[in-house]
Enzyme design. Structure first.
Site, PDB file in Angstrom:
ATOM      1  N   HIS A  71      61.292  81.032  17.531  1.00  0.00           N
ATOM      2  CA  HIS A  71      62.322  80.218  18.188  1.00  0.00           C
ATOM      3  C   HIS A  71      62.257  80.445  19.701  1.00  0.00           C
ATOM      4  CE1 HIS A  71      66.200  78.637  19.414  1.00  0.00           C
ATOM      5  NE2 HIS A  71      66.165  77.919  18.303  1.00  0.00           N
ATOM      6  N   GLU A 108      64.424  80.930  21.835  1.00  0.00           N
ATOM      7  CA  GLU A 108      65.281  82.021  22.338  1.00  0.00           C
ATOM      8  C   GLU A 108      64.584  83.370  22.135  1.00  0.00           C
ATOM      9  OE1 GLU A 108      68.698  80.833  20.112  1.00  0.00           O
ATOM     10  OE2 GLU A 108      68.933  79.092  21.418  1.00  0.00           O
ATOM     11  N   GLU A 126      60.638  72.114  18.919  1.00  0.00           N
ATOM     12  CA  GLU A 126      61.926  72.256  19.594  1.00  0.00           C
ATOM     13  C   GLU A 126      61.707  72.281  21.101  1.00  0.00           C
ATOM     14  OE1 GLU A 126      64.990  74.078  16.730  1.00  0.00           O
ATOM     15  OE2 GLU A 126      64.109  75.692  17.880  1.00  0.00           O
ATOM     16  N   SER A 153      69.549  70.100  19.878  1.00  0.00           N
ATOM     17  CA  SER A 153      70.768  69.299  19.982  1.00  0.00           C
ATOM     18  C   SER A 153      70.786  68.120  19.006  1.00  0.00           C
ATOM     19  CB  SER A 153      70.991  68.831  21.420  1.00  0.00           C
ATOM     20  OG  SER A 153      71.042  69.949  22.278  1.00  0.00           O
ATOM     21  N   LYS A 171      72.053  81.304  14.505  1.00  0.00           N
ATOM     22  CA  LYS A 171      71.866  82.183  15.677  1.00  0.00           C
ATOM     23  C   LYS A 171      72.797  83.401  15.566  1.00  0.00           C
ATOM     24  CE  LYS A 171      70.332  78.164  18.239  1.00  0.00           C
ATOM     25  NZ  LYS A 171      70.131  77.488  19.490  1.00  0.00           N
ATOM     26  N   ASN A 178      70.295  76.834  11.804  1.00  0.00           N
ATOM     27  CA  ASN A 178      70.046  78.108  12.475  1.00  0.00           C
ATOM     28  C   ASN A 178      71.375  78.567  13.090  1.00  0.00           C
ATOM     29  OD1 ASN A 178      69.185  80.222  14.045  1.00  0.00           O
ATOM     30  ND2 ASN A 178      67.994  78.966  15.469  1.00  0.00           N
ATOM     31  N   GLY A 223      70.461  73.863  23.109  1.00  0.00           N
ATOM     32  CA  GLY A 223      71.754  74.318  23.610  1.00  0.00           C
ATOM     33  C   GLY A 223      72.162  73.654  24.913  1.00  0.00           C
TER      34      GLY A 223
HETATM   35  C1  3PY Z   1      69.313  74.001  18.675  1.00  0.00           C
HETATM   36  O1  3PY Z   1      69.377  72.851  18.243  1.00  0.00           O
HETATM   37  O2  3PY Z   1      70.011  74.393  19.608  1.00  0.00           O
HETATM   38  C2  3PY Z   1      68.395  74.954  18.078  1.00  0.00           C
HETATM   39  O3  3PY Z   1      68.048  75.928  18.712  1.00  0.00           O
HETATM   40  C3  3PY Z   1      67.919  74.798  16.689  1.00  0.00           C
HETATM   41  O4  3PY Z   1      67.166  75.888  16.293  1.00  0.00           O
END
Ligand code: 3PY
Length: 249
Positions: free
Chosen positions: A94, A96, A166, A212, A11, A9, A172
């Site tokens: 996601h 975010e 997630e 992460s 982003k 991803n 992050g």
């Molecule tokens: C991350 O690992 O920071 C993610 O958001 C993967 O989508």
């Protein structure tokens, strides 16, 4: 048999020339695992990425889409637009998008329906916040996210759905769920699917871990029986790191 998948991803990173460079570097990598590999560049670079990777085994996927086919939704992109490029998979939900763009389970259910109607594959993301984990409420939160956005679907729709757990506290932040925490939650997710549908159906759905995930922890996380790969954030922006993760099975 369910598939192992590693999806990057990107982003809101990489302009056109950075996209071209990273794709060149990705193409020079050696894949020795059986994992399906995907990358999700921004909308503006999907066409370029798709064409550059046409003859490769790396699939180009989208990071988001609107639920409507077309209309007065300034700045949005529909399933039909994405599909017209040749892109067949989309990430939805996601953390975010949920946190910064107020995406709710109800909205995500509509996006999932639009993707399924357009015969697209969905990587559906969900996960608890730190306060939920600390209060011991994490399974309840995850169960509700899945039920609210997906449980109106027929079992057959899940052949086009990949789940991505997630934990928000690992996105992050440099924090990662331990392999045991990931396994416990993935087993719980599979049990939740089995109780609504069937054990066979639950066993057929790939469940990815995201948060992460990096070369130093991927092998141990992917070795867990209910973890079928990863949705990778920061480490997907470096070709060597990304392929070290791809080859961690
Ligand atoms: C991350 O690992 O920071 C993610 O958001 C993967 O989508």
């Amino acid at each position: 048999m369910r598939k192992n998948i590693v999806a990057g991803n990107w982003k809101m990173n990489n302009d056109l020339s950075e996209t071209e460079t990273l794709i060149r570097e990705l193409k020079s990598q050696n894949k020795i695992s059986d994992a399906e590999v995907m990358i999700a560049p921004s909308f503006t670079n999907l066409w370029q990425a798709f064409n550059s990777l046409k003859d490769s085994t790396i699939e180009v996927i989208a990071q988001n889409m609107h639920f409507a086919e077309s209309g007065a939704y300034t700045g949005e992109v529909s399933a039909t637009m994405i599909k017209s490029l040749g892109v067949k998979t989309v990430i939805l939900g996601h953390s975010e998008r949920r946190a910064y763009f107020n995406e709710t389970d109800e909205l995500l259910a509509k996006k999932v329906d639009a993707a399924i109607k357009n015969e697209m594959r969905v990587i559906f993301c969900f996960g608890e916040e730190l306060k939920d984990r600390k209060s011991g409420n994490h399974e309840h939160i995850v169960e509700n996210q899945i039920k609210n956005a997906l449980f109106h679907l027929e079992a057959t729709a899940f052949k086009n759905i990949v789940l991505a757990y997630e934990p928000v506290w690992a996105i992050g932040t440099g924090e990662t769920a331990s392999p045991e925490q990931a396994q416990d939650m993935h087993a719980f997710i599979r049990k939740t699917l089995a109780s609504k549908y069937s054990q066979d159906m639950a066993n057929s759905v790939s469940i990815l871990y995201g948060g992460s995930c990096k070369p130093s922890n991927a092998k141990e996380i992917f070795s867990k029986p209910d973890v079928d790969g990863g949705l990778i954030g920061g480490a997907a922006l470096n070709a060597d790191d990304f392929f070290a993760i791809v080859n961690s099975f």
